[in-house]
Design a protein around this motif. Sequence first.
Motif, mmCIF file in Angstrom:
data_model
loop_
_atom_site.group_PDB
_atom_site.id
_atom_site.type_symbol
_atom_site.label_atom_id
_atom_site.label_comp_id
_atom_site.label_asym_id
_atom_site.label_seq_id
_atom_site.Cartn_x
_atom_site.Cartn_y
_atom_site.Cartn_z
ATOM 1 N N PHE A 126 13.548 64.293 64.208
ATOM 2 C CA PHE A 126 13.397 64.908 62.890
ATOM 3 C C PHE A 126 12.918 66.359 63.008
ATOM 4 O O PHE A 126 13.398 67.243 62.290
ATOM 5 C CB PHE A 126 12.418 64.106 62.027
ATOM 6 C CG PHE A 126 13.010 62.842 61.446
ATOM 7 C CD1 PHE A 126 14.382 62.697 61.300
ATOM 8 C CD2 PHE A 126 12.189 61.799 61.039
ATOM 9 C CE1 PHE A 126 14.937 61.541 60.763
ATOM 10 C CE2 PHE A 126 12.727 60.635 60.493
ATOM 11 C CZ PHE A 126 14.103 60.514 60.365
ATOM 12 N N LEU A 127 11.951 66.594 63.901
ATOM 13 C CA LEU A 127 11.425 67.949 64.061
ATOM 14 C C LEU A 127 12.439 68.871 64.730
ATOM 15 O O LEU A 127 12.593 70.032 64.351
ATOM 16 C CB LEU A 127 10.139 67.914 64.889
ATOM 17 C CG LEU A 127 8.924 67.216 64.253
ATOM 18 C CD1 LEU A 127 7.753 67.215 65.233
ATOM 19 C CD2 LEU A 127 8.516 67.879 62.947
ATOM 20 N N LYS A 128 13.151 68.343 65.727
ATOM 21 C CA LYS A 128 14.116 69.151 66.476
ATOM 22 C C LYS A 128 15.358 69.461 65.651
ATOM 23 O O LYS A 128 15.979 70.520 65.803
ATOM 24 C CB LYS A 128 14.519 68.388 67.746
ATOM 25 C CG LYS A 128 15.565 69.082 68.614
ATOM 26 C CD LYS A 128 14.990 70.293 69.314
ATOM 27 C CE LYS A 128 15.995 70.865 70.304
ATOM 28 N NZ LYS A 128 15.498 72.082 70.966
ATOM 29 N N ASN A 129 15.725 68.560 64.742
ATOM 30 C CA ASN A 129 16.961 68.686 63.978
ATOM 31 C C ASN A 129 17.021 69.965 63.153
ATOM 32 O O ASN A 129 18.006 70.705 63.206
ATOM 33 C CB ASN A 129 17.125 67.466 63.070
ATOM 34 C CG ASN A 129 18.437 67.475 62.312
ATOM 35 O OD1 ASN A 129 19.495 67.728 62.891
ATOM 36 N ND2 ASN A 129 18.371 67.221 61.011
ATOM 37 N N ASP A 130 15.953 70.216 62.382
ATOM 38 C CA ASP A 130 15.956 71.410 61.530
ATOM 39 C C ASP A 130 14.603 72.113 61.495
ATOM 40 O O ASP A 130 14.344 72.905 60.582
ATOM 41 C CB ASP A 130 16.383 71.042 60.106
ATOM 42 C CG ASP A 130 15.520 69.942 59.505
ATOM 43 O OD1 ASP A 130 14.562 69.511 60.182
ATOM 44 O OD2 ASP A 130 15.796 69.521 58.370
ATOM 45 N N PHE A 131 13.772 71.827 62.487
ATOM 46 C CA PHE A 131 12.441 72.429 62.569
ATOM 47 C C PHE A 131 11.635 72.203 61.291
ATOM 48 O O PHE A 131 10.879 73.071 60.849
ATOM 49 C CB PHE A 131 12.545 73.927 62.877
ATOM 50 C CG PHE A 131 12.863 74.226 64.313
ATOM 51 C CD1 PHE A 131 11.900 74.748 65.157
ATOM 52 C CD2 PHE A 131 14.138 73.978 64.830
ATOM 53 C CE1 PHE A 131 12.188 75.020 66.484
ATOM 54 C CE2 PHE A 131 14.426 74.245 66.152
ATOM 55 C CZ PHE A 131 13.458 74.764 66.991
ATOM 56 N N LEU A 132 11.813 71.008 60.715
ATOM 57 C CA LEU A 132 11.096 70.668 59.485
ATOM 58 C C LEU A 132 10.936 69.157 59.391
ATOM 59 O O LEU A 132 11.866 68.406 59.659
ATOM 60 C CB LEU A 132 11.872 71.168 58.258
ATOM 61 C CG LEU A 132 11.289 70.802 56.886
ATOM 62 C CD1 LEU A 132 10.015 71.600 56.618
ATOM 63 C CD2 LEU A 132 12.322 71.042 55.785
ATOM 64 N N PHE A 133 9.738 68.729 59.031
ATOM 65 C CA PHE A 133 9.501 67.317 58.732
ATOM 66 C C PHE A 133 9.438 67.209 57.216
ATOM 67 O O PHE A 133 8.431 67.530 56.590
ATOM 68 C CB PHE A 133 8.204 66.837 59.385
ATOM 69 C CG PHE A 133 8.083 65.336 59.441
ATOM 70 C CD1 PHE A 133 9.080 64.569 60.025
ATOM 71 C CD2 PHE A 133 6.982 64.683 58.916
ATOM 72 C CE1 PHE A 133 8.979 63.182 60.088
ATOM 73 C CE2 PHE A 133 6.870 63.306 58.970
ATOM 74 C CZ PHE A 133 7.873 62.551 59.562
ATOM 75 N N SER A 134 10.562 66.781 56.624
ATOM 76 C CA SER A 134 10.733 66.828 55.175
ATOM 77 C C SER A 134 10.099 65.623 54.483
ATOM 78 O O SER A 134 9.699 64.650 55.120
ATOM 79 C CB SER A 134 12.216 66.872 54.832
ATOM 80 O OG SER A 134 12.852 65.655 55.218
ATOM 81 N N ALA A 135 10.051 65.706 53.154
ATOM 82 C CA ALA A 135 9.514 64.601 52.359
ATOM 83 C C ALA A 135 10.385 63.357 52.511
ATOM 84 O O ALA A 135 9.870 62.228 52.581
ATOM 85 C CB ALA A 135 9.423 65.016 50.887
ATOM 86 N N PHE A 136 11.696 63.532 52.583
ATOM 87 C CA PHE A 136 12.601 62.395 52.757
ATOM 88 C C PHE A 136 12.357 61.707 54.095
ATOM 89 O O PHE A 136 12.289 60.476 54.176
ATOM 90 C CB PHE A 136 14.051 62.860 52.666
ATOM 91 C CG PHE A 136 15.061 61.774 52.934
ATOM 92 C CD1 PHE A 136 15.300 60.778 51.999
ATOM 93 C CD2 PHE A 136 15.761 61.743 54.134
ATOM 94 C CE1 PHE A 136 16.222 59.767 52.250
ATOM 95 C CE2 PHE A 136 16.680 60.741 54.391
ATOM 96 C CZ PHE A 136 16.916 59.753 53.447
ATOM 97 N N GLU A 137 12.209 62.508 55.147
ATOM 98 C CA GLU A 137 11.944 61.945 56.473
ATOM 99 C C GLU A 137 10.574 61.268 56.517
ATOM 100 O O GLU A 137 10.405 60.214 57.145
ATOM 101 C CB GLU A 137 12.037 63.051 57.517
ATOM 102 C CG GLU A 137 13.455 63.588 57.694
ATOM 103 C CD GLU A 137 13.510 64.906 58.442
ATOM 104 O OE1 GLU A 137 14.609 65.285 58.895
ATOM 105 O OE2 GLU A 137 12.464 65.561 58.573
ATOM 106 N N GLY A 138 9.590 61.865 55.849
ATOM 107 C CA GLY A 138 8.276 61.244 55.770
ATOM 108 C C GLY A 138 8.333 59.904 55.067
ATOM 109 O O GLY A 138 7.687 58.934 55.495
ATOM 110 N N GLY A 139 9.115 59.842 53.985
ATOM 111 C CA GLY A 139 9.284 58.583 53.265
ATOM 112 C C GLY A 139 9.974 57.531 54.109
ATOM 113 O O GLY A 139 9.634 56.335 54.041
ATOM 114 N N MET A 140 10.928 57.945 54.948
ATOM 115 C CA MET A 140 11.639 57.012 55.817
ATOM 116 C C MET A 140 10.698 56.361 56.831
ATOM 117 O O MET A 140 10.706 55.139 57.007
ATOM 118 C CB MET A 140 12.777 57.740 56.549
ATOM 119 C CG MET A 140 13.992 58.052 55.691
ATOM 120 S SD MET A 140 15.286 58.874 56.654
ATOM 121 C CE MET A 140 15.670 57.601 57.862
#
Length: 314
Positions: free
Chosen positions: A116-130
């Motif tokens: 998740f971090l490597k993909n777009d250099f961001l840990f998004s709210a959607f990823e956090g929810g997942m």
Amino acid sequence: MSIVWVILGFMLLVVGGEYLVRSSVALSFKFNISKMVIGMTVVSFATSAPELLVSVQAALSGSPAIAINNVIGSNIANIGLVLGITAIVTNIEVDKSFYRLNWPVMMMFSIVLYYFLKNDFLFSAFEGGMVFTALLVFLVLVMRTAKKDAVTDEVDDTLSIVSNFKIILWLLIGATALYYGSVWLVDGAKSIARSVGVSEAVIGVSLIAIGTSVPELAASVIAAVKQEKAISLGNLIGSNIFNIASVLGITALIKPMPVTDEDILYNDIFWMIGFAAILIPLMLLPKRFQISRWKGLMLVIAYGVFIFLLFTSK
């Protein structure tokens, strides 16, 4: 004055760990579930609270590197420092559920976090929810499978008659002591570190991470001394899972976290995955299914190397 806060914080964390161990063992009687599960739920939730508070505060104050590095550094410290010291205190027997479920789940969350971090250099709210949803599914699975193992656990019989009121009181005392102890310890450590010119990134992955891992150290060492070894290992593995899935997951839901320090992706997170991965060969080496004192010493030495390289390379 900062040193005083550090000392007071450490004392409170030791007290909090003691009360959490008492209440968790008593709860295992009340709900007829294994100590491993209690360690991975009640104790892990409480001892992950400092990481959650630090990460949320850091993210909201514009320091996402501290928020992410706090969890990564705490996960490294939990295995290298806390598990290592606990094993040095007493040999730790490895439960079968460790390599059948708990370790694979910890590795899965660690690798998913990296992706998740490597993909777009961001840990998004959607990823956090997942990842937080995945944690809830994992807990349901653990609770369902734990019933089969309840009768095999040896616990202090005197805790089987503890009242519900006393259990709740112990939990409140433990959680409160851990909260204030962690706040004082972290604040004192930050003040000391900044007074000598250490960067926020280094503070997050080292001093703050160590500070927020002291609850795990206190709870695990006390549990190990009392021969509650299932709690010692379950608490640490559960805490690492909770750190990623609940601490970073909830923090991302509140405030998405960009990667502002590339060392997180190219150095720190690989140390975290490496410390998690090394547990399997350590467990299989003689004696099998046991983390002995010399293995614990190896973990502590490896953690010392990590800290040395961290400060010398930055």
